[in-house]
Enzyme design. Structure first.
Site, PDB file in Angstrom:
ATOM      1  CE1 TYR A 127      10.798  12.505   1.202  1.00 23.52           C
ATOM      2  CE2 TYR A 127      10.443  14.573   0.054  1.00 23.52           C
ATOM      3  CZ  TYR A 127       9.953  13.517   0.781  1.00 23.52           C
ATOM      4  OH  TYR A 127       8.620  13.469   1.092  1.00 23.52           O
ATOM      5  CG  PHE A 413       5.422   7.633  -8.445  1.00 18.84           C
ATOM      6  CD1 PHE A 413       5.790   7.498  -7.121  1.00 18.84           C
ATOM      7  CD2 PHE A 413       6.402   7.875  -9.394  1.00 18.84           C
ATOM      8  CE1 PHE A 413       7.128   7.587  -6.747  1.00 18.84           C
ATOM      9  CE2 PHE A 413       7.744   7.969  -9.034  1.00 18.84           C
ATOM     10  CZ  PHE A 413       8.098   7.827  -7.720  1.00 18.84           C
TER      11      PHE A 413
END
Length: 413
Positions: A127, A413
């Site tokens: 990322y 999440f």
């Protein structure tokens, strides 16, 4: 929008969710999730913000964003795209599938006026190239309670603890959590439905332990904290060797915090306490007699990137007055490239385009890492990731970007 001739990027439809989910599960090892976990994930899916990449009738890519609000230094809740459920089929790597999904998610976040994007990374190396920097870390520990004494303040004796049904105590626990959100950067305000995540208790998560347990703390008749945990009995030649696995621990004041830790350290027949996903400044570290017997270790947690540099830097406050021109590099979201003048203090801030000479140069990745105040610009500069272009600018900006509270992402999440 397509990634190559064979694939197509589309918005996920509700009737495609099961096939889409199966592709995600395969990419993460192929172990089927419990039905209650699957049902919860579907219930919180914001279909208009989730993407599917298809090769004919095959699902080969998944990704999505949740509409979150996260606390930033100064206490404001700022909209943030919670990037999640990202996967690419092993058969379709190196075809631009992930890049196309990430670009779409960030463009959508910008269109929705979300200054930030956040994620938790199963593979952190991926990322950075999309501008995400590690902004928070979490504390984990394996505590030997037979060799570690706990010293608590006298006020802990004023706290009443009671066992409670986890579902029955949910509203009280959520009220405590909501009161804590503005206090610490990185915490998420829970959207409706997310409170159920703390009650998930499939057999696959227990690892030989008990069903989910809950203890609620009260002072003067008001709920001031709670702990959710499991116990895992164990026996050896010398007797009991059980383990307490702490899943959640929340307290509104130091006395409640200490009382809950004293309870968790003192459960009958338990010899160890496993702590995971806690803030780096968790209070138990300063209550124990021997930190070495706690075997603490750290792990990266929340990765953050500004989607809109001006709006993101304007949304938080700064510990000391700051007036600095930043030269920002952001090849993936080119609307952020260029020079920005940041001016702010403890009352507020503004960040606008400027043609003035730059004083610090950094990429959006480093800006994301430093944004919540847990990673210093000075540390990044020592690694060669931030360049000082005007003497003195680095130290002043680094102090200003700091946070009195260590940032923490309280749940995944």
């Amino acid at each position: 929008m397509g990634t190559d001739r064979a694939t197509e990027l589309t918005v996920l439809r509700p009737d495609e969710w099961d096939t889409w989910w199966d592709g995600l599960v395969r990419a993460f090892g192929g172990v089927r999730a419990a039905d209650e976990e699957r049902e919860l994930d579907r219930s919180v899916t914001e279909f208009e913000r989730f993407l599917a990449v298809r090769d004919g009738d095959l699902n080969v890519g998944t990704a999505g964003s949740f509409s979150f609000r996260t606390t930033v230094p100064g206490g404001a809740l700022v909209p943030a795209a919670g990037v999640t459920m990202v996967s690419v089929a092993a058969t379709h790597r190196r075809r631009g599938v992930l890049t196309s999904m990430m670009r779409r998610l960030l463009e959508d976040a910008r269109a929705l006026g979300e200054p930030l994007a956040i994620l938790t990374a199963s593979e952190p190396a991926i990322y950075g190239r999309y501008g995400f920097g590690a902004a928070t870390f979490q504390l984990n520990a394996e505590i030997d309670t037979s060799r570690t004494a706990l010293s608590v303040p006298a006020e802990a004796d004023e706290v009443r603890l009671r066992y409670a049904d986890p579902a029955g105590a949910l509203d009280d626990c959520e009220a405590v959590y909501a009161a804590l959100v503005p206090r610490r950067p990185g915490m998420l305000a829970r959207r409706a439905g997310w409170e159920r995540a703390g009650l998930l208790d499939p057999e696959s998560r227990r690892k030989g332990g008990s069903a989910l347990q809950c203890v609620v703390a009260e002072r003067d008749g008001a709920v001031t904290g709670y702990a959710r945990f499991r116990t895992r009995p164990g026996w050896g030649r010398d007797g009991h060797e059980g383990t307490v696995s702490v899943l959640e621990h929340a307290a509104l004041d130091p006395a409640t915090d200490a009382a809950l830790w004293r309870f968790l350290f003192g459960i009958d027949l338990m010899l160890h306490v496993e702590v995971s996903g806690r803030p780096l400044d968790d209070a138990w570290q300063y209550l124990v007699s021997d930190i070495r017997r706690c075997r603490p270790w750290l792990r990266d947690s929340c990765y953050l990137r500004p989607v809109d540099v001006g709006a993101a830097l304007s949304a938080r406050t700064y510990r000391t007055p700051v007036d600095v021109v930043l030269e920002v590099e952001d090849a993936f979201c080119p609307w952020n490239e260029g020079r920005w003048r940041l001016s702010g203090d403890t009352e507020g801030a503004s960040c606008v385009r400027t043609t003035d000479p730059a004083e610090l140069a950094l990429s959006v990745r480093e800006l994301g890492a430093a944004y919540l105040g847990g990673v210093s610009l000075l540390s990044l500069a020592r690694a060669g990731r931030v360049r000082e272009l005007r003497p003195g600018a680095l130290e002043r900006a680094s102090v200003a970007f700091g946070s009195a509270e260590v940032p923490w992402l309280s749940h995944g999440f």
